[in-house]
Design a protein around this motif. Structure first.
Motif, PDB file in Angstrom:
ATOM      1  N   THR A 247       0.845  -1.195   0.000  1.00  0.00           N
ATOM      2  CA  THR A 247       0.000   0.000   0.000  1.00  0.00           C
ATOM      3  C   THR A 247       0.881   1.247   0.000  1.00  0.00           C
ATOM      4  N   LYS A 248       0.234   2.398  -0.190  1.00  0.00           N
ATOM      5  CA  LYS A 248       0.983   3.663  -0.174  1.00  0.00           C
ATOM      6  C   LYS A 248       1.714   3.833   1.152  1.00  0.00           C
ATOM      7  N   PHE A 249       1.005   3.503   2.230  1.00  0.00           N
ATOM      8  CA  PHE A 249       1.598   3.690   3.549  1.00  0.00           C
ATOM      9  C   PHE A 249       2.801   2.764   3.732  1.00  0.00           C
ATOM     10  N   GLN A 250       2.627   1.480   3.368  1.00  0.00           N
ATOM     11  CA  GLN A 250       3.741   0.525   3.507  1.00  0.00           C
ATOM     12  C   GLN A 250       4.930   0.958   2.665  1.00  0.00           C
ATOM     13  N   THR A 251       4.644   1.436   1.457  1.00  0.00           N
ATOM     14  CA  THR A 251       5.715   1.891   0.572  1.00  0.00           C
ATOM     15  C   THR A 251       6.485   3.025   1.225  1.00  0.00           C
ATOM     16  N   MET A 252       5.746   3.985   1.763  1.00  0.00           N
ATOM     17  CA  MET A 252       6.376   5.134   2.401  1.00  0.00           C
ATOM     18  C   MET A 252       7.203   4.686   3.598  1.00  0.00           C
ATOM     19  N   TRP A 253       6.599   3.862   4.441  1.00  0.00           N
ATOM     20  CA  TRP A 253       7.210   3.511   5.723  1.00  0.00           C
ATOM     21  C   TRP A 253       8.381   2.546   5.574  1.00  0.00           C
ATOM     22  N   ASP A 254       8.239   1.550   4.707  1.00  0.00           N
ATOM     23  CA  ASP A 254       9.258   0.499   4.610  1.00  0.00           C
ATOM     24  C   ASP A 254      10.310   0.778   3.545  1.00  0.00           C
ATOM     25  N   VAL A 255       9.957   1.548   2.531  1.00  0.00           N
ATOM     26  CA  VAL A 255      10.875   1.700   1.400  1.00  0.00           C
ATOM     27  C   VAL A 255      11.393   3.135   1.278  1.00  0.00           C
ATOM     28  N   ILE A 256      10.500   4.109   1.261  1.00  0.00           N
ATOM     29  CA  ILE A 256      10.941   5.480   0.953  1.00  0.00           C
ATOM     30  C   ILE A 256      11.586   6.148   2.172  1.00  0.00           C
ATOM     31  N   LEU A 257      10.874   6.147   3.303  1.00  0.00           N
ATOM     32  CA  LEU A 257      11.388   6.900   4.460  1.00  0.00           C
ATOM     33  C   LEU A 257      12.742   6.396   4.975  1.00  0.00           C
ATOM     34  N   PRO A 258      12.971   5.072   5.076  1.00  0.00           N
ATOM     35  CA  PRO A 258      14.300   4.660   5.554  1.00  0.00           C
ATOM     36  C   PRO A 258      15.431   5.159   4.658  1.00  0.00           C
ATOM     37  N   GLN A 259      15.201   5.146   3.341  1.00  0.00           N
ATOM     38  CA  GLN A 259      16.232   5.637   2.431  1.00  0.00           C
ATOM     39  C   GLN A 259      16.360   7.151   2.529  1.00  0.00           C
TER      40      GLN A 259
END
Lengths: 337, 244
Positions: A247-259
């Motif tokens: 989902t958008k949230f999972q993408t943000m939280w697990d992929v985008i924000l850590p990077q």
């Protein structure tokens, strides 16, 4: 041919010599740096010496820690049942029926004798105790205000930064308004508004107003950093995550924000270091932070130069510690590079 | 399995609009391998991206396993979990190890336990031939290895369909083979595949059907031997003359 020179020529192709040469050539510049710094310090010193300022460094340590004599008082009416002297201290035992209390005082300040009747609130003697001075309390206030403001600022900044990249116009507009308002007005004015206007209307304490103003202030800067960090991550990352059904949230939280976090750590650290320094402005609404402690000490000691130098050094210590911590974190996060 | 009907994708540009995909209709049966070829800018990648909703389309229908993407009620995340996608630029998650790349979506989307997800990940890494790299970060891998990890990551979701968007275009020439080998193996195992590629050899060897696209339209469709030996359309003939 001179052997040393031959060595240089033989190695010049490997690149190692270039490094040797570089270190060889930097020391005049280091020397120049040292000369300039020492010269600057000496110049300042000389200028100060001219204006007939009485340095009183000896007055300063007591504002870090000091020894105070505290009156030890009996909490109830009774009789002094025993006095035991040891190493310059006297342990006075006061008894009344089943009640007993032991008070430790210095032997030379003893004001009672054995079997004397004493009454509640009577002073038995004085005890010496170490106490933290106003500079340490001020430092503590600065530290906790900065820490709490950082946490809230990070939360505000994260939320506003995410809102800033939202597709929804209203959410984006709100975030832009917040950021522009905060970044376009002086922090000092914001603190005054928070305390005199909002504090009065909503009946808030000065600490809440101070922390609130600082959090909102730093949040606006964090928001822009977070936005830039998110936008710097390639679109392919989002596409890959979404194509896996996240989902958008999972993408943000697990992929985008850590990077993004890894990339924005240096500017983020800079913002929080600035926050520690900017927190000195809350002294204008009578929060006794490090700066205000310094000002109060000056009014009683007139050691203006000494105290401001010390206050500056204390801020410098805290901010350098934070920089070192961030430097360490950056190296830890660099493992995936 | 995939039923695309009259799909149109319009991009706004300065001077009006571009019809990047202009009325494409394609049916792909279960287990079929369809290769889409065509000159750059022909809309083949855009069409492929429409199939798992990375691009939304303006008109037409795309029906995947009975689910219509044009229907507003469709949960696109559910569809995407069934449709694996492999990108030209790999798009591995650089902050996660190879193993974590393979387990993340399994845990988050398929709600698998860590152990189950890791077992599946190791199995797939063996299949694509890089089990020894499980604990490395993607930046330590060659392009070919990264692309094989990307294929394994997509397969970890047990997709019914695999989409490949120019999977070998960003690779050094000597690494193209290892990625194509994995794709050939998948095709032999009966995976439904749609592949946008410039690898004519792969198309000839593996494809059940070749679709030639130009300017957003399907120009010619046929079996590989028919298409490569006896193309009917002038545009296709010209293209083949240039690439072969």
């Amino acid at each position: 041919m001179v052997p040393g020179r031959c060595l240089v020529e033989r190695n010049s192709v490997t690149g190692k010599v270039a490094i040797l040469k570089a270190t060889h050539n930097t020391w005049p510049w280091k020397l120049l740096l040292a000369v300039i710094l020492i010269g600057g310090a000496a110049g300042t010193w000389g200028a100060v010496a001219k204006i007939d300022y009485q340095w009183r460094w000896n007055r300063v340590p007591q504002y870090f820690v000091y020894v105070a004599e505290e009156a030890q008082k009996t909490p109830f009416n009774g009789k002094v049942s025993s006095i035991v002297k040891k190493n310059g201290d006297a342990v006075v035992t006061v008894a009344s029926g089943s009640q007993r209390v032991e008070l430790t005082v210095t032997a030379d300040s003893l004001k009672v004798t054995e079997n004397e009747d004493i009454f509640s609130g009577d002073t038995v003697g004085f005890a010496k105790g170490w106490h933290l001075g106003p500079l340490m309390y001020g430092l503590w206030t600065t530290l906790w205000i900065s820490a709490v403001s950082s946490v809230f600022g990070l939360i505000f900044g994260l939320v506003a930064g995410l809102a800033r990249v939202s597709k929804n116009y209203t959410i984006r507009g709100l975030a832009i308004t917040y950021v522009e308002f905060i970044r376009g007005t002086p922090l000092l004015v914001q603190i005054f508004i928070a305390y005199f206007l909002l504090g009065t209307v909503f009946n808030l304490s000065r600490n809440v107003c101070g922390v609130g103003a600082l959090s909102l202030f730093v949040g606006a800067y964090v928001a822009e950093i977070v936005r830039a960090g998110i936008q710097s991550i390639s679109k392919g990352q989002t596409e890959a995550a979404r194509s896996l059904g996240m989902t958008k949230f999972q993408t943000m939280w697990d992929v985008i924000l850590p990077q993004a976090f890894k990339r924005i750590l240096p500017p983020l650290a800079g913002t929080f270091i600035s926050l520690i320094k900017d927190s000195s402005l809350v002294s204008v609404i009578a929060i006794t932070d490090l700066t205000k402690s310094g000002r109060e000490i000056i009014t009683s000691t007139f050691a203006t130069f000494e105290v401001w130098i010390l206050v500056a050094v204390m801020y410098l210590l805290v901010t350098s510690l934070l920089s070192q911590l961030v430097f360490y974190m950056e190296r830890r996060l660099a493992v995936s590079d | 399995m995939i039923k695309a009907q009259n799909v149109v994708k319009i991009f706004p540009v300065k001077s009006g609009v571009v019809r990047a995909v202009d009325g494409v209709s394609v049916d792909v049966a279960r287990g079929e391998v369809v290769v889409i070829i065509g000159p750059s800018g022909s809309g083949k990648s855009t069409f492929l991206r429409c199939i798992n909703g990375l691009e939304d389309f303006s008109e037409g229908h795309i029906i995947i396993d009975g689910v219509d993407l044009a229907d507003r009620k469709t949960n696109i995340n559910k569809v995407r979990a069934e449709v694996g996608m492999v990108f030209q630029q790999f798009n591995l998650f650089p902050h996660k190890t190879v193993l974590e790349n393979l387990t993340l979506a399994q845990c988050r989307v398929r709600r698998r336990g860590k152990k189950e997800a890791e077992e599946r990940a190791h199995m797939l890494l063996r299949k694509v031939g890089i089990q020894e790299k499980a604990h490395e970060y993607p930046s330590r891998l060659s392009g070919g290895q990264q692309q094989r990890v990307a294929i394994a990551r997509a397969l970890a979701m047990d997709p019914k369909i695999m989409l490949f968007d120019e999977p070998t275009s960003a690779l050094d020439p000597e690494m193209v083979g290892e990625v194509l080998d994995v794709m050939k193996q998948l095709a032999r195992e009966g995976m439904t595949m749609m592949v946008v590629t410039h690898e004519m050899g792969f198309a000839r060897e593996v494809a059940d059907r070749v679709i030639f696209m130009d300017e957003g339209k399907v120009v010619e469709v046929g079996t590989p031997e028919h298409f490569f030996t006896n193309p009917q359309e002038e545009r296709a003939k010209l293209f083949l003359k240039q690439v072969l």
